[in-house]
Structure formats: structure tokens, C-alpha cells
Design an enzyme around this catalytic site. Sequence first.
Site, PDB file in Angstrom:
ATOM      1  N   GLY A 120       0.800  -1.224   0.000  1.00 27.97           N
ATOM      2  CA  GLY A 120       0.000   0.000   0.000  1.00 27.97           C
ATOM      3  C   GLY A 120       0.828   1.267   0.000  1.00 27.97           C
ATOM      4  O   GLY A 120       0.305   2.364   0.176  1.00 27.97           O
ATOM      5  N   SER A 122       2.721   1.868  -2.634  1.00 31.31           N
ATOM      6  CA  SER A 122       2.853   2.024  -4.069  1.00 31.31           C
ATOM      7  C   SER A 122       4.235   1.716  -4.631  1.00 31.31           C
ATOM      8  O   SER A 122       4.859   2.537  -5.305  1.00 31.31           O
ATOM      9  CB  SER A 122       2.405   3.430  -4.511  1.00 31.31           C
ATOM     10  OG  SER A 122       2.020   3.333  -5.862  1.00 31.31           O
ATOM     11  N   SER A 124       4.351  -0.225  -6.941  1.00 26.36           N
ATOM     12  CA  SER A 124       4.052  -0.368  -8.376  1.00 26.36           C
ATOM     13  C   SER A 124       4.267   0.951  -9.124  1.00 26.36           C
ATOM     14  O   SER A 124       4.923   0.976 -10.170  1.00 26.36           O
ATOM     15  CB  SER A 124       2.637  -0.891  -8.589  1.00 26.36           C
ATOM     16  OG  SER A 124       1.675  -0.054  -7.996  1.00 26.36           O
ATOM     17  N   ASP A 166      -1.228   7.511  -7.448  1.00 27.29           N
ATOM     18  CA  ASP A 166       0.081   6.928  -7.167  1.00 27.29           C
ATOM     19  C   ASP A 166       1.142   7.419  -8.143  1.00 27.29           C
ATOM     20  O   ASP A 166       2.252   7.785  -7.749  1.00 27.29           O
ATOM     21  CB  ASP A 166       0.007   5.393  -7.236  1.00 27.29           C
ATOM     22  CG  ASP A 166      -0.931   4.818  -6.194  1.00 27.29           C
ATOM     23  OD1 ASP A 166      -1.472   5.594  -5.379  1.00 27.29           O
ATOM     24  OD2 ASP A 166      -1.126   3.588  -6.200  1.00 27.29           O
TER      25      ASP A 166
HETATM   26  P1  ADP Z   1       1.808  -1.654  -4.005  1.00 25.81           P
HETATM   27  O1  ADP Z   1       1.833  -0.740  -5.180  1.00 25.81           O
HETATM   28  O2  ADP Z   1       0.913  -1.171  -2.926  1.00 25.81           O
HETATM   29  O3  ADP Z   1       3.166  -1.975  -3.467  1.00 25.81           O
HETATM   30  P2  ADP Z   1       0.714  -3.437  -5.971  1.00 25.81           P
HETATM   31  O4  ADP Z   1       0.049  -4.766  -5.878  1.00 25.81           O
HETATM   32  O5  ADP Z   1      -0.002  -2.332  -6.635  1.00 25.81           O
HETATM   33  O6  ADP Z   1       1.148  -3.035  -4.474  1.00 25.81           O
HETATM   34  O7  ADP Z   1       2.096  -3.592  -6.716  1.00 25.81           O
HETATM   35  C1  ADP Z   1       3.001  -4.585  -6.318  1.00 25.81           C
HETATM   36  C2  ADP Z   1       3.528  -5.296  -7.549  1.00 25.81           C
HETATM   37  O8  ADP Z   1       4.442  -4.422  -8.267  1.00 25.81           O
HETATM   38  C3  ADP Z   1       4.364  -6.510  -7.215  1.00 25.81           C
HETATM   39  O9  ADP Z   1       3.557  -7.645  -7.033  1.00 25.81           O
HETATM   40  C4  ADP Z   1       5.252  -6.625  -8.441  1.00 25.81           C
HETATM   41  O10 ADP Z   1       4.545  -7.207  -9.500  1.00 25.81           O
HETATM   42  C5  ADP Z   1       5.504  -5.167  -8.798  1.00 25.81           C
HETATM   43  N1  ADP Z   1       6.752  -4.669  -8.161  1.00 25.81           N
HETATM   44  C6  ADP Z   1       6.871  -3.698  -7.254  1.00 25.81           C
HETATM   45  N2  ADP Z   1       8.167  -3.530  -6.877  1.00 25.81           N
HETATM   46  C7  ADP Z   1       8.887  -4.429  -7.581  1.00 25.81           C
HETATM   47  C8  ADP Z   1      10.279  -4.765  -7.643  1.00 25.81           C
HETATM   48  N3  ADP Z   1      11.179  -4.147  -6.889  1.00 25.81           N
HETATM   49  N4  ADP Z   1      10.640  -5.747  -8.496  1.00 25.81           N
HETATM   50  C9  ADP Z   1       9.724  -6.378  -9.255  1.00 25.81           C
HETATM   51  N5  ADP Z   1       8.422  -6.110  -9.244  1.00 25.81           N
HETATM   52  C10 ADP Z   1       7.985  -5.164  -8.413  1.00 25.81           C
HETATM   53 MG    MG Z   2       0.181  -0.292  -6.475  1.00 27.99          MG
END
Ligand code: ADP
Ligand code: MG
Length: 375
Positions: A120, A122, A124, A166
Site C-alpha cells: 500500500g 505504491s 508499483s 500513485d
Molecule cells: P503496491 O503498489 O501497494 O506496493 P501493488 O500490488 O499495486 O502493491 O504492486 C506490487 C507489484 O508491483 C508486485 O507484485 C510486483 O509485480 C511489482 N513490483 C513492485 N516492486 C517491484 C520490484 N522491486 N521488483 C519487481 N516487481 C515489483
Molecule cells: Mg500499487
Amino acid sequence: MRETFSRVYGPAPGLRVFRGPGRVNLIGEHTDYNLGFVLPMALDMACFIATAPNADGKLRVRSEDLDQSREWAVADLAALQPAHDWGDYVAGVAQQVVRLGFDVAPANLLIRSTVPVGSGLSSSAALETSTALALLAGRPLEKIELVKLCRRAENEFVGMPCGIMDQYISVFGRERAAVKIDCRSLGHEMVHLPEGVEILAVNTMVKHELGQSAYRNRVRECAEAVAAIGSVASLRDVDVAMFEAAAERIEPVARKRARHVVTEDARVEDFMAASNRGDLKAMGELFVASHRSLQHDYEVSCEELDFLVDTALSVPGVFGARMTGGGFGGCTVNLVAPEAVAAFEGAIRDSYQARFGITPQVYRCKPSAGACEVK
Ligand code: ADP
Ligand code: MG
């Protein structure tokens, strides 16, 4: 990252590093896709991407955090289909870069993120904005176009119907300030928080599967409320009085969802006003009202989040606590008096550990600058 990059891909004299921050949303939850207000700040936790050209026509990416690699032929990017894994965030951004008319040069990318993944905060958007900058490699693009590009990647390629918050805050983040975003006009203003308060995020360390489908349902339920109210384009056009006048016409579930969104938009404005007059007590009360609304009306909280909020509120020196981000796990955000931080961290860790057998992580949040090249 230079050493790791050389170990993975070989020596890279032209190596460049780009950074995209994560964010914590202070207030204004699930309002962005309803074109309302949000008040996030960018974090000093960020995704870093090292990039150097290669000569074999491929876009190659390695995530150090996941210990996995993906690759695509650059020529295939324009017509690529999602693979439903983390590579989609990179490929989706690459595809959008191509669609904007930029070529994506063959390159090797190495990802290292300090944003906890799927919590949460972000990770992503941090990955998307740093990827976009790495692929653009210095070619100019208006900041707001960068935001929209990254959002399109998540909406159209990853398949997540997220709003614009985000990506926006990951690009427009500022040091020492939260940023109030108007998700309809796409304008923003900086909000300098008062002295005498620390912002702490606490990670439940859980992510319930329900989140993805519930998010889609909430988007749909809000659209149903808009249709039932009539003569408005989004819930942004509905204030509390208007909502109350129309409430009977809205089916009960959609009515609760709309009530959250409409009151939450008002809380963002109230929070800003409270912050500007240095009223920490009022800011804390708005945090709690936001959480209760997300818990009971929007129904996107969970046992772990509610426990963290209720525990936080029992600690002296805590002004307020609420879930932050999409919900169903992830983090809470807490407004805590500086002298109470140590006791807060201890109390939260002990109680959560005793209740769920998991040690929650606590992050001190410092407002940071938006995505940029790291020189
Ligand atoms: P949040 O954005 O809250 O962290 P999300 O589910 O929106 O959660 O995004 C998480 C996803 O983003 C992970 O499951 C992965 O697919 C991708 N991701 C984020 N950081 C990385 C990273 N450092 N390496 C690879 N993929 C990543
Ligand atoms: Mg996200």
C-alpha cells in the site's frame, strides 16, 4: 548498483540510474478514480533502476528484490500482451513509451527497490515512474504526460483500474510537503504539515487476495451511484447535501460506497484547513473518521488494519490513525507526537505480535522529491 549491474550484465560505462519514489496517502482514500481529492506525500523509499544500452535488440530487466529476470525483443513491444506477472509493469510502461512515439532503445535494466512490495505504499507506481524515466533516458516529456503514461500502463497493460494518485505523487512529490491533488483538474497544491508531528506507516505484513476483485467492484459500485444520482459525471460533482437529497434513490450498497467517497472528499479539504492552522487534534480526528468510513461504508479494511488502528489510538501521543492505500492489508498511517514515537513503536510491535504472531514493520515517513535521475 554499479557493481551488481556489472556482475549481472558485464561492464557498463554508460550506466545511468533513475529513481521513482513510493508514497503514503495521508487522506483521501478511494477518491482518485472518483475524480476527487487526495493528499499523499512521496517517500524517501524508492525504486532505483540502473540502465545501460545493449547491442542485441532486447529490453532486459532484472529485479534484485525478486531475484528474477524478464526480456522482450524491442521490436515486439508495441504489440506485446501481458504475462500477468511483475514484468508487466516494465513491459506496459515500455509499450506506452513506444505508443507516444518514442523509440525504446535496446537496454539492460536492474531494479532495486526500498519500497515494501504490495504494502500500500505504491511500489508499483515507483517501478512505473522509474522505468519510464529509464526508458526515456533524458528525452523530455511533460511531467503530467509522464504521470498519464504510467497510469495507462497500469490500467491497460497490468489491468488494474487504478486512479491517478500513485503515479502523480511519484512524479510530483516534494521535499518537506504533502501534495493535495485535484484528480479532475489534475492541478495540485503543496501542504506543509505543522511541526510537532511524525508520520509513521505501520505494515500489517499481509495482503488479502480479496483486494483486486473488491477494487473492481468498488469502481463499479461508484458508477452505479453516479447513475442513480443522475445529471452528474462522477462522485466529485456530489457534495454531502446533494448526496443526502439523492440517497434514497441509490441502492443500499452503492449508497454506502458513495457516502464514503463524498464525505472523504470533504475530509481532505477539512484536513488541509486543520493542517494550515496547526490543529493536530482535528487532523487526527479526521484520520479516524476516514478509517471508520473505509471500514464500515467502503468496506475495504480488514482485521489486521482495524487492530493496528485501534491499538494506535490507545497509545498516548497518537493524534490519529487510519488505513492507507487500497486496503485489505498493507499499511496504516499514524500521526504521532515526536516524543511518543518510541513508545508507539514498542506498543504496536508487542500487541500485533501477540495478536497475529507477525512483527509489523514501522516506517518513519519523510516527504521526498518526485522521480528523477540520480546523478
Ligand atoms: P503496491 O503498489 O501497494 O506496493 P501493488 O500490488 O499495486 O502493491 O504492486 C506490487 C507489484 O508491483 C508486485 O507484485 C510486483 O509485480 C511489482 N513490483 C513492485 N516492486 C517491484 C520490484 N522491486 N521488483 C519487481 N516487481 C515489483
Ligand atoms: Mg500499487
